[in-house]
Design a protein around this motif. Structure first.
Motif, PDB file in Angstrom:
ATOM      1  N   PHE A 177       0.758  -1.245  -0.025  1.00  0.00           N
ATOM      2  CA  PHE A 177       0.114   0.047  -0.025  1.00  0.00           C
ATOM      3  C   PHE A 177       0.892   1.285  -0.240  1.00  0.00           C
ATOM      4  O   PHE A 177       1.255   1.600   1.114  1.00  0.00           O
ATOM      5  N   LEU A 178       1.258   1.844  -1.352  1.00  0.00           N
ATOM      6  CA  LEU A 178       2.316   2.475  -1.499  1.00  0.00           C
ATOM      7  C   LEU A 178       1.697   4.125  -1.042  1.00  0.00           C
ATOM      8  O   LEU A 178       2.356   4.900  -0.922  1.00  0.00           O
ATOM      9  N   ASN A 179       0.390   4.350  -0.820  1.00  0.00           N
ATOM     10  CA  ASN A 179      -0.178   5.652  -0.780  1.00  0.00           C
ATOM     11  C   ASN A 179      -1.013   5.782   0.615  1.00  0.00           C
ATOM     12  O   ASN A 179      -1.696   6.918   0.585  1.00  0.00           O
ATOM     13  N   THR A 180      -0.639   5.185   1.599  1.00  0.00           N
ATOM     14  CA  THR A 180      -1.585   5.004   2.842  1.00  0.00           C
ATOM     15  C   THR A 180      -0.952   6.321   3.488  1.00  0.00           C
ATOM     16  O   THR A 180       0.383   6.578   3.682  1.00  0.00           O
ATOM     17  N   GLN A 181      -1.973   6.843   4.106  1.00  0.00           N
ATOM     18  CA  GLN A 181      -1.559   8.076   4.945  1.00  0.00           C
ATOM     19  C   GLN A 181      -2.200   7.616   6.417  1.00  0.00           C
ATOM     20  O   GLN A 181      -3.266   7.192   6.685  1.00  0.00           O
ATOM     21  N   ALA A 182      -1.331   8.022   7.301  1.00  0.00           N
ATOM     22  CA  ALA A 182      -1.846   7.927   8.625  1.00  0.00           C
ATOM     23  C   ALA A 182      -1.738   9.208   9.463  1.00  0.00           C
ATOM     24  O   ALA A 182      -0.947  10.140   9.259  1.00  0.00           O
ATOM     25  N   THR A 228      -0.815  -1.537  -4.476  1.00  0.00           N
ATOM     26  CA  THR A 228      -0.147  -1.531  -6.027  1.00  0.00           C
ATOM     27  C   THR A 228       0.011  -2.862  -6.298  1.00  0.00           C
ATOM     28  O   THR A 228       0.782  -3.631  -5.330  1.00  0.00           O
ATOM     29  N   LEU A 229      -0.141  -3.429  -7.263  1.00  0.00           N
ATOM     30  CA  LEU A 229      -0.047  -4.840  -7.837  1.00  0.00           C
ATOM     31  C   LEU A 229       1.004  -4.768  -8.714  1.00  0.00           C
ATOM     32  O   LEU A 229       1.449  -3.848  -9.391  1.00  0.00           O
ATOM     33  N   VAL A 230       1.800  -6.088  -8.981  1.00  0.00           N
ATOM     34  CA  VAL A 230       2.780  -6.149  -9.762  1.00  0.00           C
ATOM     35  C   VAL A 230       2.169  -6.416 -11.118  1.00  0.00           C
ATOM     36  O   VAL A 230       1.460  -7.352 -11.244  1.00  0.00           O
ATOM     37  N   LYS A 231       2.619  -5.632 -12.036  1.00  0.00           N
ATOM     38  CA  LYS A 231       2.108  -5.774 -13.504  1.00  0.00           C
ATOM     39  C   LYS A 231       2.814  -6.684 -14.183  1.00  0.00           C
ATOM     40  O   LYS A 231       2.202  -7.746 -14.649  1.00  0.00           O
ATOM     41  N   THR A 232       4.287  -6.617 -14.197  1.00  0.00           N
ATOM     42  CA  THR A 232       5.118  -7.654 -14.724  1.00  0.00           C
ATOM     43  C   THR A 232       6.446  -7.720 -13.829  1.00  0.00           C
ATOM     44  O   THR A 232       6.758  -6.987 -13.354  1.00  0.00           O
ATOM     45  N   VAL A 233       7.055  -8.878 -13.997  1.00  0.00           N
ATOM     46  CA  VAL A 233       8.453  -9.189 -13.551  1.00  0.00           C
ATOM     47  C   VAL A 233       9.353  -9.815 -14.708  1.00  0.00           C
ATOM     48  O   VAL A 233       8.889 -10.442 -15.518  1.00  0.00           O
ATOM     49  N   ARG A 234      10.477  -8.637 -14.837  1.00  0.00           N
ATOM     50  CA  ARG A 234      11.430  -8.851 -15.936  1.00  0.00           C
ATOM     51  C   ARG A 234      12.840  -9.251 -15.594  1.00  0.00           C
ATOM     52  O   ARG A 234      13.086  -8.776 -14.417  1.00  0.00           O
ATOM     53  N   ARG A 268      15.163  -3.002  -9.678  1.00  0.00           N
ATOM     54  CA  ARG A 268      14.582  -1.831 -10.109  1.00  0.00           C
ATOM     55  C   ARG A 268      12.980  -1.917 -10.326  1.00  0.00           C
ATOM     56  O   ARG A 268      12.544  -2.768 -10.744  1.00  0.00           O
ATOM     57  N   THR A 269      12.371  -0.720  -9.768  1.00  0.00           N
ATOM     58  CA  THR A 269      10.929  -0.837  -9.791  1.00  0.00           C
ATOM     59  C   THR A 269      10.446   0.498 -10.623  1.00  0.00           C
ATOM     60  O   THR A 269      10.764   1.833 -10.133  1.00  0.00           O
ATOM     61  N   GLU A 270       9.331   0.085 -11.617  1.00  0.00           N
ATOM     62  CA  GLU A 270       8.709   1.483 -12.202  1.00  0.00           C
ATOM     63  C   GLU A 270       7.239   1.433 -11.848  1.00  0.00           C
ATOM     64  O   GLU A 270       6.492   0.291 -12.229  1.00  0.00           O
ATOM     65  N   VAL A 271       7.084   2.464 -10.895  1.00  0.00           N
ATOM     66  CA  VAL A 271       5.595   2.542 -10.550  1.00  0.00           C
ATOM     67  C   VAL A 271       4.783   3.530 -11.135  1.00  0.00           C
ATOM     68  O   VAL A 271       5.212   4.660 -11.434  1.00  0.00           O
ATOM     69  N   ASP A 272       3.370   3.096 -11.539  1.00  0.00           N
ATOM     70  CA  ASP A 272       2.294   3.760 -12.053  1.00  0.00           C
ATOM     71  C   ASP A 272       1.521   4.216 -10.684  1.00  0.00           C
ATOM     72  O   ASP A 272       0.539   3.268 -10.572  1.00  0.00           O
TER      73      ASP A 272
END
Length: 612
Positions: free
Chosen positions: A85-90, A116-122, A178-182
């Motif tokens: 949960f990359l956008n969680t606020q407390a 946030t879900l994994v779209k692909t792993v390369r 390396r991670t590319e997040v949308d």
């Protein structure tokens, strides 16, 4: 002087007032709003502002401090971040103070947001040709497309790839993620760059930390050699073999020159020795044996070569035994050990209480046994064993019945045995994957002082298969037969040699030894053929608590090599396991399918260790 004393008194009063003002309020309670994904208890563990514990009742919560609470908000956001949960606020919803009790109650608002879900792993970089195809590698990784991107899966995938490369010789391999997040689509593309480096051989192998045991005794357990291509698996097996000597508290292998890219990898094996002599006292309980105990005196490193002498006594409601065991971890050649065991055992029901029943109501048995055994590792997974078992067996308190007369005569047995074991299972106490195959052949003949002549064989197979999530599908099959020959008949095979079935380690739901041929009093007489099998689904419930669903089947037959599948008996039921360092604590309820008039409908079994 009076003015000075008055001034001191006033100053002391001011200090006391300041000390009282510094008494911080206790955190009485912490509650959450908006937390749908994770329970409040898990979130509280991530915080430094601990509330008053439920137990002990006199416990106190942490002192309230606003700066600590602000840091806790960041800890909570990191807790969610690490779990996808990359956008969680407390934020702090309220802090209610109770001036009279000097406490505060804190309410925290959680805005979780979508995961946030994994779209692909390369995989990129240099993929060693020794590895499986890329699609198979990706299928085995913890990170999977469509799942939440979590730190645990991220770290585990890195470790999996690193170990894969190390196992095929790339000791200095690294994985750069390396991670590319949308953030709008809440998806992430994970790119794992493999930097394998060059194939690396083992270099110098050093052993440090030993004082009492000879270094040569440790080196005999090595599964690696200088110049051999590096393997993380072989290095682990080396550590396990050295630790298996029983001489050490810890065995730690370390690479000493990882920074030297083009050189062989030197290995330092650090050992920490245990005390040479120890006393062990253990106690337990099972529904089969009732209360049980074990006391042992162990002398390690008897001749400074890793030899071990163990003197032990154990007892329960149904059996009592004294035993001496001397083990030589090195015998004549590498990977060969020798074990000599002397024991005196009394099988007698001491008390029929706490649900314990007599496993052999027709007789009691006192045995003196000597076993000489040689084990040789043919490979990392295959072990061959052979030996000689000499025993004198004295039957007493025998039920005066013609049905028991021939099979309960005192006997002397000289048994030659051979055994072959193939084992790829990943854990001795609680395996979750792998295969175990075992075959054993016993031979006894009147030509070598035995009172009876027979051959006895047993075949056993076990398979542990992780099928989905953390679920384990475990299966087991056992076949056995006893073939008398020369002047010995089937009826003369002693009771202490025959097969019996039923009970928590056999077919659950049946009483111990009560599955198979019975006499006119419904007491077990055993048989000369055995078939047993089990299927079990094991699944996690919470933490160390696991559940199980099982189906057992089997039977015992009077004649050799007889397996009537239409006569198989079945039992099924649920169970729970609590995982501990000494093995799972197990509780099973076995329901007999189509029970007969002399059988229980169900039995509750409590013990330690998996059923198989």
């Amino acid at each position: 002087m009076l003015l000075i004393l008055a001034g001191c008194a006033a100053r002391q009063s001011e200090v006391q007032d300041e000390d009282q003002a510094l008494v911080l309020k206790e955190v009485r309670k912490v509650t959450f709003q908006g937390n749908n994904q994770f329970k409040a208890g898990a979130l509280r563990k991530a915080m430094a502002s601990k509330q008053r514990p439920f137990f002990p009742p006199w416990g106190r919560g942490e002192d309230y401090n606003r700066s600590t609470l602000d840091a806790d908000l960041k800890r909570l956001q990191k807790y969610y971040f690490d779990r996808g949960f990359l956008n969680t606020q407390a934020s702090v919803a309220s802090v209610e103070e109770n001036e009279e009790k000097n406490t505060v109650e804190i309410t925290i608002m959680i805005d979780e947001g979508p995961p946030t879900l994994v779209k692909t792993v390369r995989l990129v970089g240099h993929i060693p040709p020794e590895l499986p195809p890329e699609d198979r590698i990706l299928a085995d990784l913890a990170l999977q497309a469509g799942a939440r991107i979590t730190k645990a899966d991220f770290d585990r995938s890195q470790a999996q790839l690193t170990v894969m490369m190390q196992d095929v010789g790339y000791a200095r391999a690294r994985v750069v993620p390396r991670t590319e997040v949308d953030f709008e689509a809440h998806e992430a593309v994970v790119i794992l760059e493999l930097q394998s480096g060059e194939l690396t051989p083992f270099g110098e192998i050093m052993i440090t930390g030993q004082e009492l045991i000879k270094e040569r005794a440790i080196r005999r357990q090595l599964r690696i050699e200088p110049g051999e291509i590096y393997s993380a698996d072989k290095l682990t097996r080396t550590s396990d073999a050295i630790y298996g000597l029983g001489m050490f508290r810890s065995v730690t292998p370390l690479g000493t020159n990882f920074e030297a890219e083009d050189e062989p990898l030197d290995i330092e094996i650090k050992v920490q020795e245990r005390k040479p002599r120890t006393i062990e006292v253990q106690g337990g309980f099972s529904t089969v044996e009732g209360p049980r105990f074990r006391a042992a005196w162990i002398h390690r490193n008897l001749f400074r070569g890793g030899e071990q002498l163990t003197l032990e006594g154990r007892g329960s409601f149904i059996s009592q035994e004294a035993q001496a065991t001397l083990n030589f971890p090195y015998f004549l050649v590498q990977r060969t050990s020798f074990t000599q065991t002397l024991s005196a055992r009394n099988d007698q029901l001491l008390a029929e209480a706490l649900g314990v029943i007599d496993p052999q109501p027709d007789f009691d048995l006192f045995s003196i046994t000597s076993v000489s055994r040689i084990d040789h590792e043919l490979s990392d997974y295959l072990t061959a064993s052979a030996g000689l078992e000499l025993s004198y067996n004295d039957f007493y308190s025998v039920n005066a019945d013609a049905e028991t007369e021939e099979s309960t005569e005192d006997n002397l047995l000289v048994i030659q045995f051979a055994e072959l074991t193939y084992n790829t299972s990943n854990d001795f106490l609680n395996p979750t994957r792998g295969l175990l195959l075992r075959g054993r052949l016993d031979h006894s003949t009147t030509g070598l002082l035995s009172d009876v002549s027979f051959t006895k064989f047993e075949l056993e197979g076990r398979h542990y298969w992780p099928i989905w999530w953390k679920m384990i599908f475990a299966t087991r099959l056992v076949l056995g037969s006893i073939q008398p020959y020369h002047t010995t008949s089937s009826a003369e095979i002693p009771r202490n040699v025959r097969f019996f079935a039923g009970g928590p380690g056999s077919v659950r739901g049946f009483r111990l030894n009560r599955l198979g041929p019975l006499d006119s009093d419904d007491d077990p007489v055993g048989g000369n053929s055995l078939i047993e099998g089990s299927t079990e689904l094991r699944f996690p419930i919470a933490g160390q608590l696991w559940g199980a669903l099982f189906l057992d089947f089997g039977n015992v037959y009077s004649t050799p090599f007889t397996y009537h599948l239409d006569d198989l008996r079945y039992a099924a039921g649920p169970g729970i396991r609590y995982l501990t360092p000494i093995g799972p604590i197990r509780l099973d309820i076995g329901f007999v399918i189509d029970p007969r008039s002399n059988e229980d409908f169900a039995r509750l079994e409590f013990s330690i260790g998996q059923a198989f």
